[in-house]
Design a protein around this motif. Structure first.
Motif, mmCIF file in Angstrom:
data_model
loop_
_atom_site.group_PDB
_atom_site.id
_atom_site.type_symbol
_atom_site.label_atom_id
_atom_site.label_comp_id
_atom_site.label_asym_id
_atom_site.label_seq_id
_atom_site.Cartn_x
_atom_site.Cartn_y
_atom_site.Cartn_z
ATOM 1 N N ARG A 159 -4.252 -4.742 15.869
ATOM 2 C CA ARG A 159 -4.000 -3.705 14.854
ATOM 3 C C ARG A 159 -4.092 -4.275 13.438
ATOM 4 N NH1 ARG A 159 1.559 -1.009 16.175
ATOM 5 N NH2 ARG A 159 0.857 0.527 14.628
ATOM 6 N N LEU A 160 -3.565 -5.467 13.260
ATOM 7 C CA LEU A 160 -3.639 -6.102 11.945
ATOM 8 C C LEU A 160 -5.090 -6.383 11.559
ATOM 9 C CD1 LEU A 160 -0.640 -8.603 12.256
ATOM 10 C CD2 LEU A 160 -0.764 -6.620 10.730
ATOM 11 N N LEU B 49 -0.030 4.588 8.887
ATOM 12 C CA LEU B 49 0.645 3.363 9.312
ATOM 13 C C LEU B 49 1.572 2.781 8.252
ATOM 14 C CD1 LEU B 49 -2.390 1.594 11.027
ATOM 15 C CD2 LEU B 49 -0.587 2.936 12.116
ATOM 16 N N VAL B 50 1.656 3.450 7.123
ATOM 17 C CA VAL B 50 2.501 2.938 6.027
ATOM 18 C C VAL B 50 3.963 2.868 6.447
ATOM 19 C CG1 VAL B 50 3.392 3.492 3.741
ATOM 20 C CG2 VAL B 50 0.929 3.604 4.185
ATOM 21 N N ASP C 225 6.867 -1.573 12.684
ATOM 22 C CA ASP C 225 6.654 -3.021 12.555
ATOM 23 C C ASP C 225 6.396 -3.345 11.088
ATOM 24 O OD1 ASP C 225 5.123 -5.599 12.410
ATOM 25 O OD2 ASP C 225 5.437 -5.536 14.574
ATOM 26 N N PRO C 226 7.208 -4.197 10.479
ATOM 27 C CA PRO C 226 7.062 -4.488 9.044
ATOM 28 C C PRO C 226 5.734 -5.149 8.704
ATOM 29 C CG PRO C 226 8.627 -6.004 10.081
ATOM 30 C CD PRO C 226 8.339 -4.938 11.078
ATOM 31 N N ALA D 134 -0.569 -2.115 5.756
ATOM 32 C CA ALA D 134 -1.100 -0.763 5.567
ATOM 33 C C ALA D 134 -0.932 -0.306 4.124
ATOM 34 C CB ALA D 134 -0.402 0.214 6.518
ATOM 35 N N ILE D 135 0.188 -0.640 3.523
ATOM 36 C CA ILE D 135 0.415 -0.296 2.105
ATOM 37 C C ILE D 135 -0.638 -0.965 1.234
ATOM 38 C CG2 ILE D 135 1.995 -0.628 0.158
ATOM 39 C CD1 ILE D 135 4.312 -0.304 2.169
ATOM 40 N N ASP D 136 -0.904 -2.250 1.497
ATOM 41 C CA ASP D 136 -1.909 -2.975 0.720
ATOM 42 C C ASP D 136 -3.302 -2.379 0.901
ATOM 43 O OD1 ASP D 136 -2.889 -5.623 -0.664
ATOM 44 O OD2 ASP D 136 -4.086 -5.458 1.159
#
Length: 314
Positions: free
Chosen positions: A247-248, A269-270, A274-275, A281-283
């Motif tokens: 996913r990453l 996904l934001v 999972d942190p 996702a934010i980035d």
């Protein structure tokens, strides 16, 4: 009894050796293609570091020689021993410096010359570019040769006469290295034909069905290198893969291929529990938000150049 040379006496030799090597290298840079200069500079820097290490080693040998010389003065049978050791050390140093300087120059010329030969036809070698590429990789598909071939294809992106579209398509079918195939597909896409890029995506879809998460990650990493907007359709389902590392990598691939029109896919996904997923996702969302809907719909030279394999040097 002769006195062995002091440590400082080898400095002019070293300076001369370095100066000779650098002058020879500078002369080559003057006539070399601009695309080769950075790699040649890196090669010479590596050789200079090796020469400096060699100098330290020989300095220590001469220090030992001088100590032996002092000890020999108290005996009658030691005449000439220290002088012989000193002569040997000086001779070894001079020879080693010359050999290393010549080797560094030879390495700098080799890769650059191979690259130049790919794009040059002559009476002595009338083979076409594609024939040279096939022959070069058939002999040894090493990392260096793959990088040289990839750079050669990129350099000929605008030379349709010597590298027509049909030649690119033929070369693509004959190659197995993913980097070479990707660069061929990217160059043809830059010319306005996405047929090979779509083939590349089809191969990636197959790889992403693997039960091995590492294989899926590898496929996503290769898709990211395409910087091709249509790759998003292949990448997007992997945003919900069962393996967090997959996913990453899917998020990173979205960052490298998507644009503003794909923002919603990432925004889901934001708030992921999972942190690691949520922070990435934010980035990625912030990055895509700054790209227009038409971004990455056409490949640029910068996109291709950014992912070219690096030509390695010892």
């Amino acid at each position: 009894m002769s006195t062995p040379p002091k440590i400082g006496s080898i400095k002019p030799l070293v300076a001369a050796a370095f100066a000779g090597a650098l002058l020879a290298f500078s002369a080559q840079l003057f006539i070399a293609d601009d695309s080769d200069q950075t790699q040649k500079i890196l090669v010479m820097e590596n050789r200079i570091r090796a020469l400096e290490a060699l100098l330290d080693q020989k300095d220590q040998q001469l220090k030992n020689t001088n100590w032996l010389s002092l000890q020999s003065r108290s005996t009658t049978n030691s005449n000439g021993v220290a002088a012989k050791l000193a002569r040997t050390a000086n001779s070894d140093l001079s020879s080693s410096l010359d050999e290393n300087a010549q080797y560094g120059t030879a390495v700098a010329i080799d890769s650059g010359q191979m690259l130049k030969n790919l794009g040059t036809r002559s009476i002595d070698d009338p083979r076409s570019f594609t024939e040279k590429v096939s022959d070069l990789l058939a002999q040894d598909a090493s990392q260096e040769k793959v990088a040289i071939v990839s750079k050669g294809i990129f350099d000929m992106a605008n030379d349709r006469e010597n590298l027509p579209d049909y030649a690119l398509q033929s070369l693509y079918t004959k190659q197995s290295d993913p980097d070479v195939k990707r660069v061929i597909a990217q160059v043809l896409s830059q010319r306005g034909n996405n047929a090979l890029m779509e083939n590349h995506l089809s191969d990636a879809r197959t790889q992403l069905k693997s039960d091995d998460p590492t294989a899926r990650q590898h496929a996503l990493q290769n898709l990211a290198k395409t910087h091709y907007v249509n790759a998003v359709s292949v990448i997007a389902p992997m945003l919900h893969d069962a393996d967090i590392n997959v996913r990453l990598d899917a998020l990173l691939a979205m960052r490298a291929t998507g644009n503003q029109s794909h923002l919603a896919l990432v925004e889901k996904l934001v708030n992921d529990p999972d942190p690691n997923i949520s922070s990435l996702a934010i980035d990625v969302a912030g990055h895509l938000r700054n790209l227009s809907d038409s971004a990455r719909t056409t490949l640029s030279s910068a996109d291709i150049a950014a992912e070219l394999p690096i030509i390695p040097h010892p």
